[in-house]
Every structure is written in C-alpha cells, then in structure tokens.
Design a protein around this motif. Structure first.
Motif, PDB file in Angstrom:
ATOM      1  N   ARG A 137       0.827  -1.201   0.000  1.00 27.76           N
ATOM      2  CA  ARG A 137       0.000   0.000   0.000  1.00 27.76           C
ATOM      3  C   ARG A 137       0.867   1.258   0.000  1.00 27.76           C
ATOM      4  NH1 ARG A 137      -3.997  -2.523  -2.119  1.00 27.76           N
ATOM      5  NH2 ARG A 137      -4.756  -4.268  -0.865  1.00 27.76           N
ATOM      6  N   ASN A 138       2.145   1.087  -0.225  1.00 24.56           N
ATOM      7  CA  ASN A 138       3.073   2.208  -0.273  1.00 24.56           C
ATOM      8  C   ASN A 138       2.857   2.968  -1.584  1.00 24.56           C
ATOM      9  OD1 ASN A 138       5.389   3.883  -0.638  1.00 24.56           O
ATOM     10  ND2 ASN A 138       6.590   2.561   0.714  1.00 24.56           N
ATOM     11  N   SER A 139       2.169   4.088  -1.506  1.00 28.87           N
ATOM     12  CA  SER A 139       1.789   4.817  -2.718  1.00 28.87           C
ATOM     13  C   SER A 139       2.995   5.318  -3.501  1.00 28.87           C
ATOM     14  CB  SER A 139       0.863   5.985  -2.357  1.00 28.87           C
ATOM     15  OG  SER A 139       1.505   6.875  -1.459  1.00 28.87           O
ATOM     16  N   GLN A 140       4.038   5.761  -2.798  1.00 30.08           N
ATOM     17  CA  GLN A 140       5.238   6.263  -3.483  1.00 30.08           C
ATOM     18  C   GLN A 140       5.951   5.144  -4.232  1.00 30.08           C
ATOM     19  OE1 GLN A 140       7.278   8.186  -0.102  1.00 30.08           O
ATOM     20  NE2 GLN A 140       7.045  10.131  -1.200  1.00 30.08           N
ATOM     21  N   LEU A 141       6.063   3.995  -3.601  1.00 31.69           N
ATOM     22  CA  LEU A 141       6.728   2.858  -4.232  1.00 31.69           C
ATOM     23  C   LEU A 141       5.935   2.367  -5.436  1.00 31.69           C
ATOM     24  CD1 LEU A 141       9.026   0.789  -4.166  1.00 31.69           C
ATOM     25  CD2 LEU A 141       7.653  -0.596  -2.601  1.00 31.69           C
ATOM     26  N   ASN A 142       4.625   2.248  -5.259  1.00 26.31           N
ATOM     27  CA  ASN A 142       3.773   1.802  -6.369  1.00 26.31           C
ATOM     28  C   ASN A 142       3.824   2.788  -7.530  1.00 26.31           C
ATOM     29  OD1 ASN A 142       2.558  -0.696  -5.510  1.00 26.31           O
ATOM     30  ND2 ASN A 142       1.429   0.459  -3.981  1.00 26.31           N
ATOM     31  N   SER A 143       3.854   4.070  -7.215  1.00 24.17           N
ATOM     32  CA  SER A 143       3.907   5.095  -8.248  1.00 24.17           C
ATOM     33  C   SER A 143       5.214   5.019  -9.030  1.00 24.17           C
ATOM     34  CB  SER A 143       3.755   6.480  -7.611  1.00 24.17           C
ATOM     35  OG  SER A 143       3.858   7.494  -8.577  1.00 24.17           O
ATOM     36  N   TYR A 144       6.307   4.748  -8.331  1.00 27.25           N
ATOM     37  CA  TYR A 144       7.620   4.647  -8.986  1.00 27.25           C
ATOM     38  C   TYR A 144       7.670   3.450  -9.936  1.00 27.25           C
ATOM     39  CZ  TYR A 144      12.659   3.940  -9.547  1.00 27.25           C
ATOM     40  OH  TYR A 144      13.923   3.752 -10.065  1.00 27.25           O
ATOM     41  N   VAL A 145       7.203   2.306  -9.461  1.00 27.33           N
ATOM     42  CA  VAL A 145       7.195   1.101 -10.302  1.00 27.33           C
ATOM     43  C   VAL A 145       6.254   1.289 -11.494  1.00 27.33           C
ATOM     44  CG1 VAL A 145       6.565  -1.348 -10.375  1.00 27.33           C
ATOM     45  CG2 VAL A 145       7.856  -0.451  -8.428  1.00 27.33           C
ATOM     46  N   GLU A 146       5.124   1.918 -11.258  1.00 31.57           N
ATOM     47  CA  GLU A 146       4.178   2.159 -12.347  1.00 31.57           C
ATOM     48  C   GLU A 146       4.774   3.111 -13.386  1.00 31.57           C
ATOM     49  OE1 GLU A 146      -0.418   3.663 -13.129  1.00 31.57           O
ATOM     50  OE2 GLU A 146       0.278   3.233 -11.105  1.00 31.57           O
ATOM     51  N   GLN A 147       5.550   4.080 -12.919  1.00 34.79           N
ATOM     52  CA  GLN A 147       6.207   5.012 -13.832  1.00 34.79           C
ATOM     53  C   GLN A 147       7.143   4.270 -14.786  1.00 34.79           C
ATOM     54  OE1 GLN A 147       8.346   8.206 -11.817  1.00 34.79           O
ATOM     55  NE2 GLN A 147       9.838   8.301 -13.482  1.00 34.79           N
ATOM     56  N   ILE A 148       7.911   3.333 -14.234  1.00 32.55           N
ATOM     57  CA  ILE A 148       8.798   2.511 -15.073  1.00 32.55           C
ATOM     58  C   ILE A 148       7.966   1.650 -16.018  1.00 32.55           C
ATOM     59  CG2 ILE A 148      10.569   0.708 -15.063  1.00 32.55           C
ATOM     60  CD1 ILE A 148      11.310   1.625 -12.216  1.00 32.55           C
ATOM     61  N   GLY A 149       6.916   1.058 -15.472  1.00 28.28           N
ATOM     62  CA  GLY A 149       6.070   0.171 -16.261  1.00 28.28           C
ATOM     63  C   GLY A 149       5.383   0.876 -17.418  1.00 28.28           C
ATOM     64  N   ARG A 150       4.895   2.099 -17.176  1.00 30.77           N
ATOM     65  CA  ARG A 150       4.209   2.852 -18.229  1.00 30.77           C
ATOM     66  C   ARG A 150       5.159   3.171 -19.381  1.00 30.77           C
ATOM     67  NH1 ARG A 150      -0.491   1.241 -17.658  1.00 30.77           N
ATOM     68  NH2 ARG A 150      -1.363   1.553 -15.589  1.00 30.77           N
ATOM     69  N   ARG A 151       6.381   3.470 -19.036  1.00 30.51           N
ATOM     70  CA  ARG A 151       7.389   3.757 -20.073  1.00 30.51           C
ATOM     71  C   ARG A 151       7.613   2.525 -20.949  1.00 30.51           C
ATOM     72  NH1 ARG A 151      13.414   6.255 -18.747  1.00 30.51           N
ATOM     73  NH2 ARG A 151      14.309   6.034 -20.855  1.00 30.51           N
ATOM     74  N   LEU A 152       7.652   1.372 -20.331  1.00 32.30           N
ATOM     75  CA  LEU A 152       7.835   0.127 -21.078  1.00 32.30           C
ATOM     76  C   LEU A 152       6.578  -0.234 -21.875  1.00 32.30           C
ATOM     77  CD1 LEU A 152       9.522  -1.927 -18.210  1.00 32.30           C
ATOM     78  CD2 LEU A 152      10.678  -1.084 -20.258  1.00 32.30           C
ATOM     79  N   ALA A 153       5.415  -0.063 -21.251  1.00 30.86           N
ATOM     80  CA  ALA A 153       4.153  -0.438 -21.898  1.00 30.86           C
ATOM     81  C   ALA A 153       3.932   0.324 -23.192  1.00 30.86           C
ATOM     82  CB  ALA A 153       2.985  -0.198 -20.941  1.00 30.86           C
ATOM     83  N   ALA A 154       4.399   1.572 -23.249  1.00 31.02           N
ATOM     84  CA  ALA A 154       4.242   2.389 -24.451  1.00 31.02           C
ATOM     85  C   ALA A 154       5.017   1.812 -25.627  1.00 31.02           C
ATOM     86  CB  ALA A 154       4.701   3.820 -24.173  1.00 31.02           C
ATOM     87  N   ASN A 155       5.982   0.942 -25.321  1.00 30.15           N
ATOM     88  CA  ASN A 155       6.806   0.333 -26.366  1.00 30.15           C
ATOM     89  C   ASN A 155       6.552  -1.158 -26.517  1.00 30.15           C
ATOM     90  OD1 ASN A 155       8.794   2.597 -27.205  1.00 30.15           O
ATOM     91  ND2 ASN A 155       8.795   2.685 -24.968  1.00 30.15           N
ATOM     92  N   SER A 156       5.460  -1.623 -25.958  1.00 32.57           N
ATOM     93  CA  SER A 156       5.060  -3.023 -26.092  1.00 32.57           C
ATOM     94  C   SER A 156       4.346  -3.231 -27.418  1.00 32.57           C
ATOM     95  CB  SER A 156       4.137  -3.408 -24.935  1.00 32.57           C
ATOM     96  OG  SER A 156       3.484  -4.629 -25.184  1.00 32.57           O
ATOM     97  N   THR A 157       4.317  -4.473 -27.871  1.00 39.12           N
ATOM     98  CA  THR A 157       3.569  -4.784 -29.098  1.00 39.12           C
ATOM     99  C   THR A 157       2.081  -4.936 -28.812  1.00 39.12           C
ATOM    100  OG1 THR A 157       3.945  -7.170 -28.823  1.00 39.12           O
ATOM    101  CG2 THR A 157       5.542  -5.940 -30.163  1.00 39.12           C
ATOM    102  N   ARG A 158       1.693  -4.802 -27.528  1.00 40.85           N
ATOM    103  CA  ARG A 158       0.286  -4.830 -27.155  1.00 40.85           C
ATOM    104  C   ARG A 158      -0.053  -3.580 -26.333  1.00 40.85           C
ATOM    105  NH1 ARG A 158      -1.685 -10.441 -24.709  1.00 40.85           N
ATOM    106  NH2 ARG A 158      -3.665  -9.567 -25.426  1.00 40.85           N
ATOM    107  N   PRO A 159       0.163  -2.391 -26.921  1.00 37.13           N
ATOM    108  CA  PRO A 159      -0.078  -1.143 -26.184  1.00 37.13           C
ATOM    109  C   PRO A 159      -1.552  -0.895 -25.894  1.00 37.13           C
ATOM    110  CG  PRO A 159       0.342  -0.666 -28.489  1.00 37.13           C
ATOM    111  CD  PRO A 159       0.585  -2.145 -28.307  1.00 37.13           C
ATOM    112  N   ASN A 160      -2.440  -1.689 -26.527  1.00 38.97           N
ATOM    113  CA  ASN A 160      -3.877  -1.525 -26.299  1.00 38.97           C
ATOM    114  C   ASN A 160      -4.295  -2.027 -24.919  1.00 38.97           C
ATOM    115  OD1 ASN A 160      -3.100  -4.079 -27.534  1.00 38.97           O
ATOM    116  ND2 ASN A 160      -5.258  -4.637 -27.399  1.00 38.97           N
ATOM    117  N   LEU A 161      -3.468  -2.844 -24.287  1.00 45.11           N
ATOM    118  CA  LEU A 161      -3.781  -3.342 -22.949  1.00 45.11           C
ATOM    119  C   LEU A 161      -3.555  -2.242 -21.920  1.00 45.11           C
ATOM    120  CD1 LEU A 161      -2.145  -6.913 -22.931  1.00 45.11           C
ATOM    121  CD2 LEU A 161      -4.535  -6.320 -23.329  1.00 45.11           C
TER     122      LEU A 161
END
Length: 287
Positions: free
Chosen positions: A87-111
């Motif tokens: 439930r650590n909002s700062q930690l979750n936000s940091y990991v999500e930030q990394i994840g969003r950067r990667l997701a934008a370059n996925s072959t399934r960006p519609n997910l």
C-alpha cells in the motif's frame, strides 16, 4: 338458402369468445416483435440473476483481448488473498512510472497494464493475463539500478505479449481433463491461472521468447540493454537460488541468447544505470 336470422346471434357470440381474443394476441405479438431491442429494460446483470445457471466461459484457444483482461482482473482479485500487495503509494507510483514507459513500447499497447508491488523478501516477479504484473520488494532491493528493474518488468511483459500463461493454462486444462469443447468456466480458469502463475515454471521456449520480447521492449524504451544480462548474472551467482530463477529454467542458455541478441542489435541508449540515485530512492521507499 342459409337462415341468417338464426345464425347471426351465434356468429356475434363466436366473435366475442374466439375471434377477438385471437386478434388481440396477434396484435400484441406484432408489437413485441417490432419493438427495438434497445427498449428492453432487462439488462445483462438482470438476466444472470433471472437465469442463475448462466456462467462465464473462457475459450483459451481463441480468447479476445477483452476476455483476457477480464480474466486477468478476476485472477487479480483471487491473488489479493494469496499475496500481500503493498500500500506504499510512493513505491507503487515509482514502479508504475517505469512500467508505463515500457508499456508504451510493447507490441500490445492496447492493454491497460497494471503494475503492483508485492511485499515479499523473495527475489521474484510474475505476470498473469491481460496486462497484470507483480514485482516483489525483495527484487527491488536486489536490483542495483532502475534499468535492472525495468529489465525484469520488460521480461514479464514479454510473457503477456506471447500469451504464455494462457497457452500454459490451456495445455494444463487439456492434460487434467477439465477443459470442455467450449472452454473453461470462470472458477476453473481463475484457479488454474493463479496456481500456474505462482507455483509452476514456464517452459524453456517461453522463457527465451519472453527474454527476446523483453529486450526489444527495454531497447525501444531507451534503457540500457546490459541491465537484463547483469541482473540475471547477479542472481545466478548468488549463494542461494532466488525464486525467480528456481521457476525459470535454462539460465545459462538465456544469458548467451540475450548477449547474442544484443550483439546483433546494439543500442547506444544507457538510461537507468545511475546506481546511487536508485539505491537512495529504494531505501527511502522501503524503510
């Protein structure tokens, strides 16, 4: 010659008792059949309540993106009972930030990818279906920099790109005899998916495929390619076998294949290699 005088009263009586009701039914039926479906007040949820035997079926051999996301959401609900989500909002936000950067370059960006941190000291990460990824706090502590974290997320994203868990679920369902012609019902699919995601390893073929896809995602996102190899080597050389490697076979082969892929398609991008900045950030998050 017909005697109408005697027949007419009987004819009027026949109209009232037989013909008029028949006409009324015909008119009502015509109105019902000509009414647009959009005007029907009964919704899908009401239909399920009216017909309780209706159940959700997943055809794993031909599952749509929408169905896969739905399955992933239901598995995520089940996983809330199996793992402890941070439930650590700062930690979750940091990991999500990394994840969003990667997701934008996925072959399934519609997910609509979902990234969650699991409070567990084991060095592990896993993905289910429809864009749901999980990363242990133990892995975040083991990583030296952001690029290494990104390499793990990219690898798990590679599993989602290849629909590896879906294929493994289908194979397991057929082997165990629980699959029907139409597919698996909701409870079977969710339970099987959670079991496979948490406990059973992927095949060597799937791991190599996820590595290849993950490295491509990592490269397109501008992170250092070397991070995927360095993190794997670090875990391989540890005194005890980390969870992530105990469930991921063929580590030596995977490292060689990754290095070959990097040599064939090198990148001059080296983002995410600032070790001190990452260590300071993680220490602040995981106090």
């Amino acid at each position: 010659m017909i005697n109408l005088k005697g027949f007419w009263p009987n004819y009027r009586l026949w109209q009232r008792h037989c013909l008029y009701p028949l006409i009324s039914v015909s008119v009502a039926l015509t109105v019902c059949l000509s009414t647009p479906l959009s005007s029907i007040a009964i919704g899908f949820g009401d239909l399920i309540r009216i017909v309780p035997q209706v159940t959700q079926i997943f055809n794993l051999s031909n599952i749509s993106d929408r169905q896969e996301v739905d399955l992933g959401q239901q598995m995520n609900q089940e996983l809330q009972q199996e793992v402890r989500i941070s439930r650590n909002s700062q930690l979750n936000s940091y990991v999500e930030q990394i994840g969003r950067r990667l997701a934008a370059n996925s072959t399934r960006p519609n997910l609509s990818y979902t990234f969650q941190v699991v409070e567990d000291p084991a060095v592990n990460a896993f993905a289910t279906a429809g864009g749901f990824l999980y990363l242990n706090t133990g892995l975040l502590k083991a990583a030296e920099n952001e690029a290494e974290v990104a390499s793990v997320l990219a690898h798990e994203m590679g599993h989602i790109e290849g629909k590896h868990l879906i294929k493994q679920m289908r194979q397991q369902a057929i082997t165990s005899g629980v699959a029907t012609v139409s597919g698996l019902d909701r409870s079977q699919a969710v339970g099987l998916g959670v079991q496979l995601a948490l406990n059973l390893p992927r095949s060597r073929k799937d791991e190599l495929d996820a590595d290849k896809r993950g490295l491509n995602i990592l490269t397109r996102s501008g992170y250092a390619q070397s991070a995927m190899v360095s993190f794997m080597k670090k875990l391989q050389g540890s005194s005890s076998v980390p969870t992530i490697l105990s469930t991921h076979p063929g580590t030596d082969t995977r490292i060689k294949e990754l290095q070959r892929q990097i040599n064939n398609q090198p990148s001059n991008k080296n983002n995410g290699l600032d070790n001190p900045a990452y260590q300071a950030r993680i220490r602040a998050f995981l106090q």
